[in-house]
Structure formats: C-alpha cells, structure tokens
Write an enzyme that holds these catalytic residues in place. Structure first.
Site, PDB file in Angstrom:
ATOM      1  N   GLU A  69      17.102  34.234   1.212  1.00 25.80           N
ATOM      2  CA  GLU A  69      16.236  35.342   0.788  1.00 25.80           C
ATOM      3  C   GLU A  69      17.059  36.621   0.822  1.00 25.80           C
ATOM      4  O   GLU A  69      17.397  37.120   1.895  1.00 25.80           O
ATOM      5  CB  GLU A  69      15.022  35.458   1.723  1.00 25.80           C
ATOM      6  CG  GLU A  69      14.123  36.642   1.363  1.00 25.80           C
ATOM      7  CD  GLU A  69      13.034  36.903   2.408  1.00 25.80           C
ATOM      8  OE1 GLU A  69      12.615  35.963   3.116  1.00 25.80           O
ATOM      9  OE2 GLU A  69      12.623  38.073   2.516  1.00 25.80           O
TER      10      GLU A  69
ATOM     11  N   THR B 109      11.454  41.416   0.096  1.00 28.68           N
ATOM     12  CA  THR B 109      10.986  42.800  -0.004  1.00 28.68           C
ATOM     13  C   THR B 109      10.573  43.137  -1.446  1.00 28.68           C
ATOM     14  O   THR B 109      10.900  44.200  -1.977  1.00 28.68           O
ATOM     15  CB  THR B 109      12.049  43.815   0.521  1.00 28.68           C
ATOM     16  OG1 THR B 109      12.733  43.237   1.648  1.00 28.68           O
ATOM     17  CG2 THR B 109      11.402  45.098   0.996  1.00 28.68           C
TER      18      THR B 109
ATOM     19  N   ARG C  51      16.587  45.673  -0.820  1.00 30.76           N
ATOM     20  CA  ARG C  51      16.582  46.903  -0.040  1.00 30.76           C
ATOM     21  C   ARG C  51      17.788  47.783  -0.301  1.00 30.76           C
ATOM     22  O   ARG C  51      17.897  48.860   0.261  1.00 30.76           O
ATOM     23  CB  ARG C  51      16.529  46.571   1.461  1.00 30.76           C
ATOM     24  CG  ARG C  51      15.214  45.959   1.863  1.00 30.76           C
ATOM     25  CD  ARG C  51      15.157  45.706   3.350  1.00 30.76           C
ATOM     26  NE  ARG C  51      14.216  44.643   3.623  1.00 30.76           N
ATOM     27  CZ  ARG C  51      14.108  44.006   4.765  1.00 30.76           C
ATOM     28  NH1 ARG C  51      14.875  44.336   5.777  1.00 30.76           N
ATOM     29  NH2 ARG C  51      13.221  43.042   4.917  1.00 30.76           N
TER      30      ARG C  51
ATOM     31  N   LYS D 139       3.817  34.300   4.372  1.00 29.05           N
ATOM     32  CA  LYS D 139       4.740  34.821   5.367  1.00 29.05           C
ATOM     33  C   LYS D 139       3.880  35.516   6.426  1.00 29.05           C
ATOM     34  O   LYS D 139       2.904  36.191   6.076  1.00 29.05           O
ATOM     35  CB  LYS D 139       5.665  35.830   4.664  1.00 29.05           C
ATOM     36  CG  LYS D 139       6.507  36.716   5.566  1.00 29.05           C
ATOM     37  CD  LYS D 139       7.449  37.548   4.682  1.00 29.05           C
ATOM     38  CE  LYS D 139       8.061  38.705   5.458  1.00 29.05           C
ATOM     39  NZ  LYS D 139       9.532  38.749   5.296  1.00 29.05           N
TER      40      LYS D 139
HETATM   41  C1  3PG Z   1      11.860  40.534   6.813  1.00 24.89           C
HETATM   42  O1  3PG Z   1      11.928  41.204   5.809  1.00 24.89           O
HETATM   43  O2  3PG Z   1      11.331  39.417   6.828  1.00 24.89           O
HETATM   44  C2  3PG Z   1      12.370  41.079   8.098  1.00 24.89           C
HETATM   45  O3  3PG Z   1      13.125  42.220   7.934  1.00 24.89           O
HETATM   46  C3  3PG Z   1      13.133  40.098   8.892  1.00 24.89           C
HETATM   47  O4  3PG Z   1      12.844  40.413  10.189  1.00 24.89           O
HETATM   48  P1  3PG Z   1      13.985  40.442  11.293  1.00 24.89           P
HETATM   49  O5  3PG Z   1      15.052  41.369  10.797  1.00 24.89           O
HETATM   50  O6  3PG Z   1      13.301  40.969  12.535  1.00 24.89           O
HETATM   51  O7  3PG Z   1      14.480  39.038  11.463  1.00 24.89           O
END
Ligand code: 3PG
Length: 211
Positions: A41, A70, A45, A130
């Site tokens: 994934e 995102t 960003r 999710k």
């Molecule tokens: C996401 O977009 O799923 C999160 O930023 C991932 O979370 P983490 O950085 O706490 O693992």
C-alpha cells in the site's frame, strides 16, 4: 482484477508505505518483495506517490499487488486507477468517495473507527474494512465487540500496530490481515535501511506462520 477480499487474504501484513521519491520506493519495495511481501500500500501523501507507484509496478514481478493508500477523494481514486493501482485504501469514507470507487469499479478498503461508520459502510456495500486508527480506537477488544454484532464484516486494522501487537489483532476472527508502517522505519537521517526492512518483513511473516 482482484477483489479487496482477495488482496487482504494474500498475506498476514500489508506494509503502509510513504516514500519521498520513486527511487526510494523501488529500493524499499524490492527489499520487501525479496522478504516475501506481495501486497503493497503506497500512500498518496507525497507529490511523487503516483510516480513511485508506477515505478514499483514496472520494477516488481507480476505477482506483486500494488495499491494506493490515503485515497481521500474521488479525484485521488481516479488518479490511483489511472496509475494502475490494483486496489485503494482510505482512512475513512464519504458518500462522494463511496460513489466514485463504485463507479470506477475500484477494489476499495474504506476506513472506519466506530460501529455507526461500519454500519454505514456496510449499507453502501463495503464488507471488507480498514479499522483506523486501530490502537487508539479500541484495539482488538473493539474488533471483537464488532464481530459479535456484525459477523459478516472482515477487517484490516491499521494505525499504531507493531510487531509485538499484530498477533493480538490477528487473533480476532474478523481480522484477515493487519496494516502498518512499522516494517519501514526511517533512521535519524531520514533514510530507510533496506537490511532492517528485510529483517522486519521476514519477522512479521514468520511470526504469523507460528500462530
Ligand atoms: C495508515 O495510513 O494506515 C497509517 O498511517 C499506518 O499507521 P501506522 O503508521 O501507525 O502503522
């Protein structure tokens, strides 16, 4: 085309990746692939995220499944599809985004953090979700409670999950895989060490074999 359920079942962990450049993305994804990771994934960003997605797709073998994370808007969903992403992930879900991903026929994993959000997503036809941000929204105990009332939903919890807590989430019957950025930590100089990435990925994959 793969379904998002199939994507979730391809491995016990989905690395959530944020890259500063396409070059960095190729190096890190290659290291993850060599460690056994097949689903990636790449979050939208950074300005270079779509270029990173295209470069990784061109570099990795065909069994690597590249998705966009995102995905906050219909525009980003369209951009992800145009870049060749196999699936999309969002931290949440809005009516416009739900409509857009359906119109695009884009396998999609929307984020929820409450029962009402899960019920709303389910009404719109999304049963693979999710759970974000998992660690501060109730963790595995919340997912167990959701499973008792909405047993048809399956989850990929993400947000604050580490090597030491992934197993607690996977022990919940509705949890198919977990997501997280802990496989690709940045050092104090801002770079991602590839040997560390491989080690963490191998550890995550073998830990899930032991359960
Ligand atoms: C996401 O977009 O799923 C999160 O930023 C991932 O979370 P983490 O950085 O706490 O693992």
């Amino acid at each position: 085309m793969v379904t998002v359920e199939q994507v979730m079942k391809m491995g016990p962990v989905i690395p959530v990746l944020a890259f500063k450049s396409a070059e960095e993305a190729v190096g890190v994804c290659r290291a993850l692939y060599e460690a056994g990771i097949r689903v990636f994934e790449i979050t939208l960003r950074h300005e270079s995220a779509l270029d990173a997605i295209k470069a990784v797709k061109a570099d990795l073998p065909d069994d690597a499944i590249i998705g966009a994370g995102t995905v906050l808007s219909p525009e980003l969903a369209k951009a992800a599809v145009d870049a060749g992403c196999a699936f999309g992930v969002s931290p949440g879900l809005t009516p416009a985004l739900a409509e857009a991903v359906k119109a695009l026929n884009f396998p999609f994993l929307p984020g929820v953090a409450t029962l009402s959000e899960a019920m709303q997503a389910r009404e719109w036809g999304f049963t693979a979700l999710k759970f974000f941000p998992a660690s501060v929204s109730g963790g595995p105990a919340f997912l167990k409670a959701v499973h008792s009332v909405l047993p048809d939903l399956i989850f990929c919890p993400t947000g604050g999950i580490k090597a030491g807590t992934a197993a607690d989430y996977r022990a919940v019957p509705s949890v198919v895989t977990v997501g997280g950025s802990w496989l690709t930590p940045r050092g104090s100089d801002g770079s991602i060490d590839l040997a560390t990435v491989k080690e963490l990925a191998e550890e995550a994959l073998s830990a899930s074999d032991d359960r």
